[in-house]
Write a protein that holds these residues in place. Sequence first.
Motif: not given
Length: 202
Positions: A23, A27, A30, A42-43, A46, A133, A136, A139-140, A174, A177
């Motif tokens: 993760e 970040h 990104v 990037q995808r 995540f 976004s 992201v 994932t968070d 975000l 993103c």
Amino acid sequence: MTKPPHGAGLTPFGIFTLAQSFEDAGHLVVENATRQFSDHPQRLLFLHAIETYLRAYLRLHGAEPDELRGYMHDVGRMLATAKTKGLLLEQKAADYVMASGEAGDYVRVRYDYDLRGLSREWPDTPTRPQPLSKLVAATDAVRAAVRDAMRGAGIEVYDGREAPLDPDRPDALLRFCATQEDGRGRGRGSKPVGGKRVRRRV
């Protein structure tokens, strides 16, 4: 001598920490992205982080390495199993993960250059992929849910991102993103919209 299976020595804590590393790498990529052909690198980071967080939760509940490997990259099936074992994940994030699993996003981002597909109702009309976004934020949310479960089991884990990300109320990362998704991203060395570059460390 029989060779031990991959991941035989990994604990829930170790798998969770590995997920944080993926993760965190997402970040960083990104934040430093330039205009590029695809946002799939990037995808992928995540998506792999989500998968690995779910593996940490399943390992916490007794899943053996062979069982974890049996899921392949099916995050939807992992999440369904995790929920039967008590994982508490907000519905918005759960819906995203299930949809991502059904669409096979993990495999598609590795081999396709975009996530647009043809809808069943209108076969000539491409559908837009979910914004980065939202991935992201999902994932968070998965990290936070698994983190809380581990702490509830007496395993203390450090989390440098305690505050959840909401894609409807984006922070600087975000927003950045979003600028990449709508074509307003700047060149190498530029700063995200909203001020200074955000560096979140695990």
